[in-house]
Scaffold this motif. Structure first.
Motif, PDB file in Angstrom:
ATOM      1  N   UNK A 222      48.800  15.060  53.922  1.00 15.10           N
ATOM      2  CA  UNK A 222      49.197  15.520  52.597  1.00 15.10           C
ATOM      3  C   UNK A 222      49.490  17.018  52.601  1.00 15.10           C
ATOM      4  N   UNK A 223      48.651  17.798  53.278  1.00 15.98           N
ATOM      5  CA  UNK A 223      48.785  19.255  53.229  1.00 15.98           C
ATOM      6  C   UNK A 223      50.068  19.735  53.903  1.00 15.98           C
ATOM      7  N   UNK A 224      50.402  19.180  55.063  1.00 14.47           N
ATOM      8  CA  UNK A 224      51.589  19.655  55.786  1.00 14.47           C
ATOM      9  C   UNK A 224      52.876  19.388  55.004  1.00 14.47           C
ATOM     10  N   UNK A 225      53.096  18.167  54.486  1.00 12.68           N
ATOM     11  CA  UNK A 225      54.308  17.976  53.657  1.00 12.68           C
ATOM     12  C   UNK A 225      54.334  18.869  52.424  1.00 12.68           C
ATOM     13  N   UNK A 226      53.171  19.108  51.809  1.00 15.10           N
ATOM     14  CA  UNK A 226      53.141  19.967  50.626  1.00 15.10           C
ATOM     15  C   UNK A 226      53.515  21.403  50.977  1.00 15.10           C
ATOM     16  N   UNK A 227      53.089  21.876  52.153  1.00 12.51           N
ATOM     17  CA  UNK A 227      53.486  23.223  52.575  1.00 12.51           C
ATOM     18  C   UNK A 227      54.999  23.303  52.777  1.00 12.51           C
ATOM     19  N   UNK A 228      55.565  22.254  53.374  1.00 11.10           N
ATOM     20  CA  UNK A 228      57.015  22.220  53.553  1.00 11.10           C
ATOM     21  C   UNK A 228      57.728  22.131  52.200  1.00 11.10           C
ATOM     22  N   UNK A 229      57.160  21.352  51.287  1.00 14.94           N
ATOM     23  CA  UNK A 229      57.755  21.226  49.953  1.00 14.94           C
ATOM     24  C   UNK A 229      57.642  22.536  49.182  1.00 14.94           C
TER      25      UNK A 229
END
Length: 250
Positions: A222-229
């Motif tokens: 969850x954290x990695x996609x949110x950082x990219x988003x």
């Protein structure tokens, strides 16, 4: 001094209420049509929905029904939520058709891409949760199950767990839209979003740790996609800010 005709105000209000009722009826009717169409396939839909867990269970593992009526009501509950999921574009269109006549042309140009982006991002978050996150989470939970303990989950508890995960990832993937809206409202600037990147990353990992199951894999997923988003949101916010500046100059 301008005198407002009470009859015209009442007529306008009644017209809006009639339009609102019509839009609500159309939205609910579309939802019911899809829901009724799914009812004959409710058990098959639940079987497909339960596959991420069933694939990770030991040989012979299965879901169980603790409550007497669970085998009947749980697939119906899932069919209703699938109907909402499937008819979300239709429901949003009805809301848009009611609100759009009161918007200026420029507001419509901005609102439509935001609405479409929000819908696509929510679906993307749910798909990512189903095809990537849930298999990883259930694989982890199956491996840490103590010896001698049979991992058999109640069908209703499983449904509630997965729906919460869907909601968490669907809403989390709305981060770029939220950032663009904040910039449009003038509450923040793209430069500030860039400067706050470090704080945002820490906050994202904290949120991921709170709303995901207690394993590192799901938190990272969850954290990695949110950082990219978040980065995508900064880029989109810069484009929106430049577009607003260009329109003001004209």
């Amino acid at each position: 001094m301008t005198v407002v005709d009470p009859d015209s105000v009442d007529g306008t209000l009644i017209g809006h209420l009639i339009e609102l009722r019509a839009r609500l009826i159309r939205g609910v009717a579309g939802l019911l049509v899809v829901f009724l169409g799914l009812l004959p396939f409710a058990n098959k839909v639940y079987g497909w929905f339960a596959q991420p867990l069933l694939d990770k269970l030991p040989k012979g593992g299965q879901l169980i029904a603790v409550e007497v009526a669970s085998p009947f009501f749980t697939p119906l509950k899932l069919a209703f939520f699938v109907a909402i999921f499937a008819t979300m574009p239709w429901l949003l269109y009805q809301a848009w058709a009611f609100v759009a006549p009161g918007l200026y042309r420029r507001e419509k140009r901005l609102a439509l891409p935001l609405l479409a982006s929000a819908l696509v991002l929510f679906y993307s978050g749910c798909a990512f949760a189903f095809f990537v996150v849930l298999p990883s989470v259930f694989g982890f939970l199956a491996k840490v199950t103590p010896d001698g303990v049979a991992m058999m989950t109640d069908i209703n508890a499983y449904l509630d767990f997965v729906l919460v995960i869907f909601l968490a990832f669907g809403i989390s993937f709305e981060l770029p839209v939220a950032l663009v809206i904040l910039v449009m409202l003038g509450w923040v600037t793209p430069k500030q979003l860039s400067e706050w990147r470090g704080y945002a990353i820490v906050g994202i990992f904290i949120v991921a740790a709170v709303i995901t199951p207690p394993d590192v894999i799901s938190q990272l997923l969850l954290a990695i996609p949110m950082c990219l988003l978040y980065e995508a949101g900064i880029i989109a916010a810069k484009l929106v800010a430049r577009g607003r500046e260009a329109s003001h100059e004209q």
